[in-house]
Design a protein around this motif. Sequence first.
Motif, PDB file in Angstrom:
ATOM      1  N   ASP A   8       0.979  -1.270  -0.005  1.00 57.03           N
ATOM      2  CA  ASP A   8      -0.002   0.205   0.181  1.00 57.03           C
ATOM      3  C   ASP A   8       1.020   1.247  -0.069  1.00 57.03           C
ATOM      4  OD1 ASP A   8      -2.207  -1.450   0.217  1.00 57.03           O
ATOM      5  OD2 ASP A   8      -2.742  -1.223   2.088  1.00 57.03           O
ATOM      6  N   LYS A  40      -4.514   8.845  -2.038  1.00 62.44           N
ATOM      7  CA  LYS A  40      -6.231   8.331  -2.445  1.00 62.44           C
ATOM      8  C   LYS A  40      -6.090   6.722  -2.690  1.00 62.44           C
ATOM      9  CE  LYS A  40      -8.773  12.465  -2.889  1.00 62.44           C
ATOM     10  NZ  LYS A  40      -9.984  13.236  -3.377  1.00 62.44           N
ATOM     11  N   ARG A  41      -5.005   6.356  -2.991  1.00 64.10           N
ATOM     12  CA  ARG A  41      -4.612   4.847  -3.533  1.00 64.10           C
ATOM     13  C   ARG A  41      -3.914   4.261  -2.514  1.00 64.10           C
ATOM     14  NH1 ARG A  41      -5.522   5.096  -9.134  1.00 64.10           N
ATOM     15  NH2 ARG A  41      -5.285   2.812  -9.210  1.00 64.10           N
ATOM     16  N   ILE A  46      -7.054   1.420  -3.912  1.00 63.40           N
ATOM     17  CA  ILE A  46      -8.361   1.347  -3.540  1.00 63.40           C
ATOM     18  C   ILE A  46      -8.727   0.107  -2.768  1.00 63.40           C
ATOM     19  CG2 ILE A  46     -10.736   0.963  -4.716  1.00 63.40           C
ATOM     20  CD1 ILE A  46      -9.456   2.811  -6.900  1.00 63.40           C
TER      21      ILE A  46
END
Length: 70
Positions: free
Chosen positions: A24, A34-35, A37
């Motif tokens: 991540d 924001k990534r 997802i």
Amino acid sequence: MWGISVLEESQKPGDILVVGLNTDRSVRQIKGEKRPIVPQDERAEVLAAMEFVDYVVLFDEPDPFALIET
């Protein structure tokens, strides 16, 4: 050829298929805060469930070069 079929074809020439997966943290470095997802554990679980994938290895760098070298 793209997607799952690339992984399936990649396993054919060898005995095992090891898939490198960005953590991540490295995805955020590459694509922004924001990534990702889908979290790394879920992405790894999906890959590991594929019958032709033998190992999933997480790497924390923006690119897989150190992992490949190892």
